[in-house]
Design a protein around this motif. Structure first.
Motif, PDB file in Angstrom:
ATOM      1  N   ARG A 145       0.865  -1.206   0.157  1.00 58.97           N
ATOM      2  CA  ARG A 145      -0.021   0.015  -0.171  1.00 58.97           C
ATOM      3  C   ARG A 145       0.964   1.410   0.063  1.00 58.97           C
ATOM      4  N   TYR A 146       0.576   2.367  -0.795  1.00 64.25           N
ATOM      5  CA  TYR A 146       1.497   3.274  -0.850  1.00 64.25           C
ATOM      6  C   TYR A 146       0.518   4.726  -0.868  1.00 64.25           C
ATOM      7  N   PHE A 147       1.135   5.733  -0.645  1.00 68.17           N
ATOM      8  CA  PHE A 147       0.233   7.064  -0.928  1.00 68.17           C
ATOM      9  C   PHE A 147       0.587   7.545  -2.192  1.00 68.17           C
ATOM     10  N   PRO A 148      -0.821   8.178  -2.652  1.00 69.33           N
ATOM     11  CA  PRO A 148      -0.747   8.946  -4.104  1.00 69.33           C
ATOM     12  C   PRO A 148       0.556   9.493  -4.733  1.00 69.33           C
ATOM     13  N   GLY A 195      -7.783  10.337  -9.162  1.00 67.31           N
ATOM     14  CA  GLY A 195      -8.523   9.670  -7.616  1.00 67.31           C
ATOM     15  C   GLY A 195      -9.977   9.251  -8.321  1.00 67.31           C
ATOM     16  N   ASN A 196     -10.366   9.890  -9.261  1.00 60.08           N
ATOM     17  CA  ASN A 196     -11.702   9.538  -9.838  1.00 60.08           C
ATOM     18  C   ASN A 196     -11.551   8.162 -10.482  1.00 60.08           C
ATOM     19  N   ILE A 197     -10.678   8.050 -11.368  1.00 57.40           N
ATOM     20  CA  ILE A 197     -10.056   6.721 -12.117  1.00 57.40           C
ATOM     21  C   ILE A 197     -10.013   5.450 -10.892  1.00 57.40           C
ATOM     22  N   PHE A 198      -9.188   5.918 -10.140  1.00 58.87           N
ATOM     23  CA  PHE A 198      -9.201   4.690  -9.011  1.00 58.87           C
ATOM     24  C   PHE A 198     -10.316   4.272  -8.702  1.00 58.87           C
ATOM     25  N   ALA A 199     -11.404   5.156  -8.162  1.00 53.72           N
ATOM     26  CA  ALA A 199     -12.448   5.088  -7.521  1.00 53.72           C
ATOM     27  C   ALA A 199     -13.173   4.093  -8.421  1.00 53.72           C
ATOM     28  N   SER A 200     -13.325   4.469  -9.625  1.00 49.39           N
ATOM     29  CA  SER A 200     -14.242   3.825 -10.598  1.00 49.39           C
ATOM     30  C   SER A 200     -13.732   2.218 -10.647  1.00 49.39           C
ATOM     31  N   TYR A 201     -12.092   1.980 -10.478  1.00 47.07           N
ATOM     32  CA  TYR A 201     -11.848   0.520 -10.506  1.00 47.07           C
ATOM     33  C   TYR A 201     -12.265  -0.248  -9.223  1.00 47.07           C
ATOM     34  N   VAL A 202     -12.249   0.515  -8.080  1.00 44.98           N
ATOM     35  CA  VAL A 202     -12.890   0.176  -6.882  1.00 44.98           C
ATOM     36  C   VAL A 202     -14.375  -0.080  -7.062  1.00 44.98           C
ATOM     37  N   MET A 203     -15.171   0.528  -7.553  1.00 42.04           N
ATOM     38  CA  MET A 203     -16.527   0.405  -7.860  1.00 42.04           C
ATOM     39  C   MET A 203     -16.538  -0.888  -8.690  1.00 42.04           C
ATOM     40  N   LYS A 204     -15.790  -1.087  -9.763  1.00 38.60           N
ATOM     41  CA  LYS A 204     -15.962  -2.188 -10.668  1.00 38.60           C
ATOM     42  C   LYS A 204     -15.412  -3.622  -9.972  1.00 38.60           C
ATOM     43  N   GLY A 205     -14.774  -3.327  -8.837  1.00 37.52           N
ATOM     44  CA  GLY A 205     -14.352  -4.673  -8.192  1.00 37.52           C
ATOM     45  C   GLY A 205     -12.909  -4.971  -8.638  1.00 37.52           C
ATOM     46  N   GLU A 206     -12.252  -4.221  -9.461  1.00 35.47           N
ATOM     47  CA  GLU A 206     -10.943  -4.501  -9.849  1.00 35.47           C
ATOM     48  C   GLU A 206      -9.636  -3.988  -9.178  1.00 35.47           C
ATOM     49  N   LEU A 207      -9.958  -3.168  -7.992  1.00 35.73           N
ATOM     50  CA  LEU A 207      -9.142  -2.764  -6.872  1.00 35.73           C
ATOM     51  C   LEU A 207      -9.748  -2.586  -5.756  1.00 35.73           C
ATOM     52  N   GLN A 208      -9.024  -2.817  -4.682  1.00 34.45           N
ATOM     53  CA  GLN A 208      -9.388  -2.402  -3.227  1.00 34.45           C
ATOM     54  C   GLN A 208      -8.981  -1.017  -3.059  1.00 34.45           C
ATOM     55  N   ALA A 209      -9.872  -0.440  -2.198  1.00 29.20           N
ATOM     56  CA  ALA A 209      -9.945   1.023  -1.886  1.00 29.20           C
ATOM     57  C   ALA A 209      -8.541   1.115  -0.949  1.00 29.20           C
ATOM     58  N   SER A 210      -8.211   0.252  -0.067  1.00 30.66           N
ATOM     59  CA  SER A 210      -7.073   0.136   0.791  1.00 30.66           C
ATOM     60  C   SER A 210      -5.591   0.312   0.002  1.00 30.66           C
ATOM     61  N   THR A 211      -5.600   0.001  -1.289  1.00 32.45           N
ATOM     62  CA  THR A 211      -4.470  -0.084  -1.967  1.00 32.45           C
ATOM     63  C   THR A 211      -3.783   1.244  -2.072  1.00 32.45           C
ATOM     64  N   VAL A 212      -4.458   2.280  -1.984  1.00 29.42           N
ATOM     65  CA  VAL A 212      -3.954   3.730  -1.628  1.00 29.42           C
ATOM     66  C   VAL A 212      -4.264   4.219  -0.311  1.00 29.42           C
ATOM     67  N   LYS A 213      -3.277   4.650   0.299  1.00 32.60           N
ATOM     68  CA  LYS A 213      -3.445   5.193   1.856  1.00 32.60           C
ATOM     69  C   LYS A 213      -4.278   6.367   1.835  1.00 32.60           C
ATOM     70  N   SER A 214      -4.797   6.339   2.899  1.00 35.68           N
ATOM     71  CA  SER A 214      -5.870   7.306   2.931  1.00 35.68           C
ATOM     72  C   SER A 214      -5.477   8.766   3.660  1.00 35.68           C
ATOM     73  N   GLY A 215      -6.388   9.679   3.462  1.00 35.60           N
ATOM     74  CA  GLY A 215      -6.340  11.262   4.172  1.00 35.60           C
ATOM     75  C   GLY A 215      -5.850  11.079   5.679  1.00 35.60           C
ATOM     76  N   ILE A 216      -6.387  10.185   6.224  1.00 36.78           N
ATOM     77  CA  ILE A 216      -6.245  10.006   7.772  1.00 36.78           C
ATOM     78  C   ILE A 216      -4.609   9.448   7.912  1.00 36.78           C
ATOM     79  N   GLU A 217      -4.222   8.710   7.063  1.00 37.28           N
ATOM     80  CA  GLU A 217      -2.623   8.243   6.912  1.00 37.28           C
ATOM     81  C   GLU A 217      -1.906   9.337   6.635  1.00 37.28           C
ATOM     82  N   TYR A 218      -2.441  10.157   5.830  1.00 31.68           N
ATOM     83  CA  TYR A 218      -1.654  11.321   5.322  1.00 31.68           C
ATOM     84  C   TYR A 218      -1.334  12.408   6.485  1.00 31.68           C
TER      85      TYR A 218
END
Length: 324
Positions: A145-148, A195-218
């Motif tokens: 997992r990494y930051f953007p 970010g929108n593109i990544f969200a679309s992959y998450v919604m399509k089930g191709e990626l997990q949201a946790s693969t990109v670290k979150s704002g709280i982690e930032y």
């Protein structure tokens, strides 16, 4: 005594009052911070990358005039888009006169307008998409997992974009930052194109949201960096307003109020280039003294506000700091 160049001498000779004088004072204050061993955060809002601030900001990074950056997701990606698709951008000098039909025509041509400059969707957005998608997928497959910004660094340093370069690498601030592995905070990354593109992959089930670290982690990442780097102070140079500035400046009151780390130092310098109006109740337009009440700045913190256009002011201040 450092010898200043022609631009710096011009500024000192003619910029004597009002916003012009504030520009000079802010530049000298920034310079004094670095001379005293303080670190400096620069925050980028608006469309600074599409405005090609990288032409001078990259040199600021190379010369260690900035130690950490906070930027919007748009600025993070748009510098790289300009790197790989510059010749496909279209400038529209008469943008104020465009009719709704003319705006629609730009959309149908895949040209997304930012004031007077149109970003080409196919050559910019989609060119990055196929490469960053693979990097996201590879990381997820390894359970990493990494930051953007770290994903963008990986893409730049891997060399996969080299065949597309259309500007000199020295004019890309993101490439300069990647080479130094400079810390970057990207609050609200989700509202950017990538970010929108990544969200679309998450919604399509191709990626997990946790693969990109979150704002709280930032915020946690920033807090850790601040604790380790604030012995001689950390300055705050804010270009524009918005989340790029509001998010990181809060790390100080968070540390000493919520974490109860009472020895946390305030930001040691504050400057904002802004044309926001205080009377509208905007955080971005608030005068620096208001930040004292929020526990962000001290009574004696050097404070500057330059009410002007950042695309004009920032290159001048950076030129002064680079002795140009």
């Amino acid at each position: 005594m450092t010898n200043k160049g022609a631009i710096s001498n011009f500024i000192e000779k003619y910029y004597l009052h009002f916003n012009a004088a504030a520009l000079v004072d802010a530049a000298k204050g920034y310079e004094a911070q670095l001379a005293n061993g303080s670190k400096m955060m620069v925050t980028l809002a608006g469309a600074m990358s599409t405005g090609e601030l990288g032409k001078i900001f990259a040199e600021m990074i190379r010369q260690d005039k900035v130690q950490i950056i906070s930027c919007t997701g748009a600025n993070l990606e748009e510098d790289i888009m300009n790197l790989v698709a510059h010749s496909h951008y279209k400038r529209v000098p008469n943008y104020r006169d465009l009719t709704p039909q003319e705006e629609w025509d730009l959309l149908e041509k895949g040209l997304n307008r930012v004031t007077d400059t149109c970003i080409p969707e196919e050559e910019a957005f989609r060119r990055l998409q196929k490469h960053i998608h693979k990097i996201w997928k590879d990381a997820e497959a390894k359970g990493e997992r990494y930051f953007p910004h770290e994903y963008m660094y990986k893409m730049l340093l891997s060399g996969v974009l080299e065949e597309y370069y259309e500007i000199d690498l020295k004019d890309s601030w993101m490439y300069a930052a990647a080479e130094k592995n400079l810390p970057i905070v990207v609050p609200g990354w989700e509202d950017s194109t990538m970010g929108n593109i990544f969200a679309s992959y998450v919604m399509k089930g191709e990626l997990q949201a946790s693969t990109v670290k979150s704002g709280i982690e930032y915020m946690e990442y920033l807090a850790d960096w601040y604790i380790k780097n604030s012995d001689n102070g950390v300055g705050f140079f804010q270009i524009g307003g918005g989340i790029a500035g509001d998010f990181p400046i809060c790390v100080v009151p968070m540390l000493y109020q919520d974490m109860e780390m009472e020895d946390t130092p305030f930001w040691s310098y504050f400057c904002q280039i802004s044309d926001s109006t205080t009377s509208y109740g905007s955080y971005s337009g608030a005068v620096p003294n208001e930040k004292i009440t929020w526990g962000k700045l001290d009574i004696d913190t050097p404070k500057f506000i330059i009410e002007s256009d950042a695309t004009i002011v920032a290159p001048l201040i950076f030129s002064y700091l680079l002795d140009m």
